[in-house]
Design a protein around this motif. Structure first.
Motif, PDB file in Angstrom:
ATOM      1  N   GLY A 190     -16.116  -3.774  -3.370  1.00  0.00           N
ATOM      2  CA  GLY A 190     -14.899  -4.283  -2.772  1.00  0.00           C
ATOM      3  C   GLY A 190     -13.922  -3.236  -2.293  1.00  0.00           C
ATOM      4  N   ALA A 191     -14.259  -1.943  -2.433  1.00  0.00           N
ATOM      5  CA  ALA A 191     -13.339  -0.884  -2.054  1.00  0.00           C
ATOM      6  C   ALA A 191     -13.123  -0.804  -0.551  1.00  0.00           C
ATOM      7  N   VAL A 192     -13.899  -1.545   0.212  1.00  0.00           N
ATOM      8  CA  VAL A 192     -13.757  -1.524   1.665  1.00  0.00           C
ATOM      9  C   VAL A 192     -12.344  -1.910   2.076  1.00  0.00           C
ATOM     10  N   LEU A 193     -11.735  -2.877   1.388  1.00  0.00           N
ATOM     11  CA  LEU A 193     -10.393  -3.340   1.729  1.00  0.00           C
ATOM     12  C   LEU A 193      -9.314  -2.793   0.813  1.00  0.00           C
ATOM     13  N   GLY A 194      -9.664  -1.946  -0.144  1.00  0.00           N
ATOM     14  CA  GLY A 194      -8.662  -1.426  -1.060  1.00  0.00           C
ATOM     15  C   GLY A 194      -7.980  -2.558  -1.803  1.00  0.00           C
ATOM     16  N   ARG A 195      -6.637  -2.535  -1.843  1.00  0.00           N
ATOM     17  CA  ARG A 195      -5.896  -3.596  -2.547  1.00  0.00           C
ATOM     18  C   ARG A 195      -5.527  -4.751  -1.621  1.00  0.00           C
ATOM     19  N   THR A 196      -6.151  -4.798  -0.441  1.00  0.00           N
ATOM     20  CA  THR A 196      -5.892  -5.900   0.487  1.00  0.00           C
ATOM     21  C   THR A 196      -6.319  -7.229  -0.138  1.00  0.00           C
ATOM     22  N   GLU A 197      -5.488  -8.243   0.036  1.00  0.00           N
ATOM     23  CA  GLU A 197      -5.833  -9.595  -0.402  1.00  0.00           C
ATOM     24  C   GLU A 197      -6.598 -10.272   0.733  1.00  0.00           C
ATOM     25  N   PHE A 198      -7.799 -10.732   0.451  1.00  0.00           N
ATOM     26  CA  PHE A 198      -8.603 -11.349   1.495  1.00  0.00           C
ATOM     27  C   PHE A 198      -8.460 -12.859   1.472  1.00  0.00           C
ATOM     28  N   ALA A 199      -8.274 -13.438   2.682  1.00  0.00           N
ATOM     29  CA  ALA A 199      -8.207 -14.891   2.816  1.00  0.00           C
ATOM     30  C   ALA A 199      -9.249 -15.319   3.839  1.00  0.00           C
ATOM     31  N   ARG A 200     -10.137 -16.201   3.438  1.00  0.00           N
ATOM     32  CA  ARG A 200     -11.182 -16.680   4.342  1.00  0.00           C
ATOM     33  C   ARG A 200     -10.586 -17.794   5.215  1.00  0.00           C
ATOM     34  N   VAL A 201     -10.054 -17.384   6.356  1.00  0.00           N
ATOM     35  CA  VAL A 201      -9.370 -18.314   7.247  1.00  0.00           C
ATOM     36  C   VAL A 201      -9.769 -17.995   8.684  1.00  0.00           C
ATOM     37  N   ALA A 202     -10.154 -19.009   9.427  1.00  0.00           N
ATOM     38  CA  ALA A 202     -10.448 -18.836  10.844  1.00  0.00           C
ATOM     39  C   ALA A 202      -9.150 -18.879  11.643  1.00  0.00           C
ATOM     40  N   LEU A 203      -9.129 -18.189  12.784  1.00  0.00           N
ATOM     41  CA  LEU A 203      -7.923 -18.163  13.605  1.00  0.00           C
ATOM     42  C   LEU A 203      -7.514 -19.561  14.049  1.00  0.00           C
ATOM     43  N   ARG A 204      -8.494 -20.426  14.247  1.00  0.00           N
ATOM     44  CA  ARG A 204      -8.203 -21.765  14.750  1.00  0.00           C
ATOM     45  C   ARG A 204      -7.851 -22.750  13.632  1.00  0.00           C
ATOM     46  N   SER A 205      -7.848 -22.276  12.406  1.00  0.00           N
ATOM     47  CA  SER A 205      -7.577 -23.159  11.270  1.00  0.00           C
ATOM     48  C   SER A 205      -6.075 -23.346  11.063  1.00  0.00           C
ATOM     49  N   PRO A 206      -5.629 -24.572  10.757  1.00  0.00           N
ATOM     50  CA  PRO A 206      -4.210 -24.798  10.431  1.00  0.00           C
ATOM     51  C   PRO A 206      -3.783 -24.081   9.163  1.00  0.00           C
ATOM     52  N   ASP A 207      -4.762 -23.646   8.363  1.00  0.00           N
ATOM     53  CA  ASP A 207      -4.432 -22.904   7.144  1.00  0.00           C
ATOM     54  C   ASP A 207      -3.756 -21.575   7.450  1.00  0.00           C
ATOM     55  N   LEU A 208      -3.937 -21.063   8.682  1.00  0.00           N
ATOM     56  CA  LEU A 208      -3.323 -19.789   9.043  1.00  0.00           C
ATOM     57  C   LEU A 208      -1.806 -19.882   9.000  1.00  0.00           C
ATOM     58  N   VAL A 209      -1.264 -21.003   9.459  1.00  0.00           N
ATOM     59  CA  VAL A 209       0.185 -21.212   9.400  1.00  0.00           C
ATOM     60  C   VAL A 209       0.663 -21.165   7.952  1.00  0.00           C
ATOM     61  N   LYS A 210      -0.111 -21.793   7.074  1.00  0.00           N
ATOM     62  CA  LYS A 210       0.242 -21.822   5.652  1.00  0.00           C
ATOM     63  C   LYS A 210       0.240 -20.427   5.049  1.00  0.00           C
ATOM     64  N   VAL A 211      -0.773 -19.608   5.411  1.00  0.00           N
ATOM     65  CA  VAL A 211      -0.849 -18.240   4.884  1.00  0.00           C
ATOM     66  C   VAL A 211       0.370 -17.437   5.315  1.00  0.00           C
TER      67      VAL A 211
END
Length: 346
Positions: free
Chosen positions: A47-68
């Motif tokens: 998992g060191a590829v992203l360091g301390r980045t928090e990953f969210a599995r969200v597509a650009l077209r998903s309404p969940d992006l607004v929530k994030v």
């Protein structure tokens, strides 16, 4: 001050590097990387590829992006999720899915930013391919130069549409700093693109009668400029490329690989065979680029940021070559076909 950054496209090499670099900045509180899948982790990195980045599995077209964006109080968005070819980024579905991801996905992202009360900075990765490649093009493109020939399909067309939506967003939200970075072709040890795959082949077909000027930007410099524009306000459109140019013939000599000049129709046929073998996937605009090339002026970027890329075009290409081993392998049938093709004209 940058507090919370959202980076799109973190399953890609550059997106992952940018997210990790921003996450390592102690002045940035949070970095959230979004994509449909996390970047693949090399063996042993856990998992060191992203360091301390928090990953969210969200597509650009998903309404969940607004929530994030809303729940994390995101103040800076770095949009790196444009696909340069069909099937990239797990899109599948060929060209239609690529366009939907690039154009419709960007529209959705900008709409989410427009509704946000916290977003104050948006950085968008674009490409110098928006200028096109044409025999009628100027020797050097500035950011204000209109393309002589507008691409009607592919990555260049998508990038042109994306930039149109970014300009519209900037007009609607003048309180948000928008930065558009037009990158020349990326080069470096970790870059996988149609051009890097082309230069990795043991035989380099070229278009007879043409020796295009090429310009590259090293992946390290690309990451650096993206991080700089994410940390501070630099509004506007900027070309990003290493100093100088290389002719295709100079690049070929550096590779040490044999060159086979061929008429344009034959070059297109060979490109089609290579595409079928999944070696090089040249789009129509990339084929034009291999005939006419492209060079851009980067004075505006240097003046705005007080910074210049560490790697010149030649140094970026040399570092890419040093990272690769010996020539790859073309299918035997393709090599024989090339030999049969050039024998009658030699």
């Amino acid at each position: 001050m940058t507090r919370t950054v959202l980076v799109t496209g973190v399953s890609g090499h550059i997106g992952a590097r940018v997210a990790k670099a921003l996450a390592a900045d102690p002045e940035i509180d949070r970095v959230i990387g979004v994509d449909t899948a996390p970047p693949p982790s090399p063996a042993g990195e856990d998992g060191a590829v992203l360091g301390r980045t928090e990953f969210a599995r969200v597509a650009l077209r998903s309404p969940d992006l607004v929530k994030v964006i809303r729940e994390a109080d995101v103040d800076t968005v770095v949009h790196l999720s444009l696909l340069s070819g069909p099937g990239g980024g797990g899109s599948g579905g060929g060209r239609p899915a690529m366009k939907e991801h690039n154009v419709i996905g960007t529209m959705q992202l900008l709409a989410a930013c427009q509704r946000s009360a916290t977003v104050r900075r948006v950085v968008v990765r674009s490409t110098t391919a928006v200028y096109g490649s044409s025999p009628h093009a100027p020797a050097v493109f500035t950011e204000d130069t209109e393309p002589v020939e507008v691409s009607h399909s592919g990555y260049a067309r998508d990038a042109t549409e994306v930039e149109t939506y970014v300009r519209g967003f900037a007009r609607r939200r003048p309180d948000v700093t928008t930065t558009t970075l037009r990158f020349a072709n990326l080069m470096g040890p970790g870059v996988d693109s149609p051009l890097t795959r082309y230069f990795s082949q043991p035989v380099l077909p070229t278009v007879l009668g043409f020796d295009p000027r090429l310009q590259f930007v090293h992946e390290d410099d690309a990451v650096e400029v993206l991080c700089r524009t994410a940390r501070a306000d630099h509004p506007g459109v900027f070309n990003v490329a290493g100093d100088g140019v290389l002719l295709l013939s100079q690049c070929a000599r550096r590779t040490g690989r044999p060159v086979i000049p061929m008429p344009s129709p034959a070059f297109r046929l060979v490109s089609g065979l290579a595409r079928g073998a999944r070696l090089v996937d040249f789009s129509p605009e990339q084929l034009a680029f291999m005939s006419h090339g492209r060079a851009v002026d980067t004075a505006r970027l240097a003046a705005e940021l007080g910074w210049r890329p560490k790697y010149s075009t030649a140094a970026a290409f040399d570092d890419f070559l040093q990272s690769r081993g010996g020539p790859g392998e073309l299918p035997r049938a393709l090599v024989d076909w090339l030999a049969d093709f050039v024998r009658p004209i030699s």
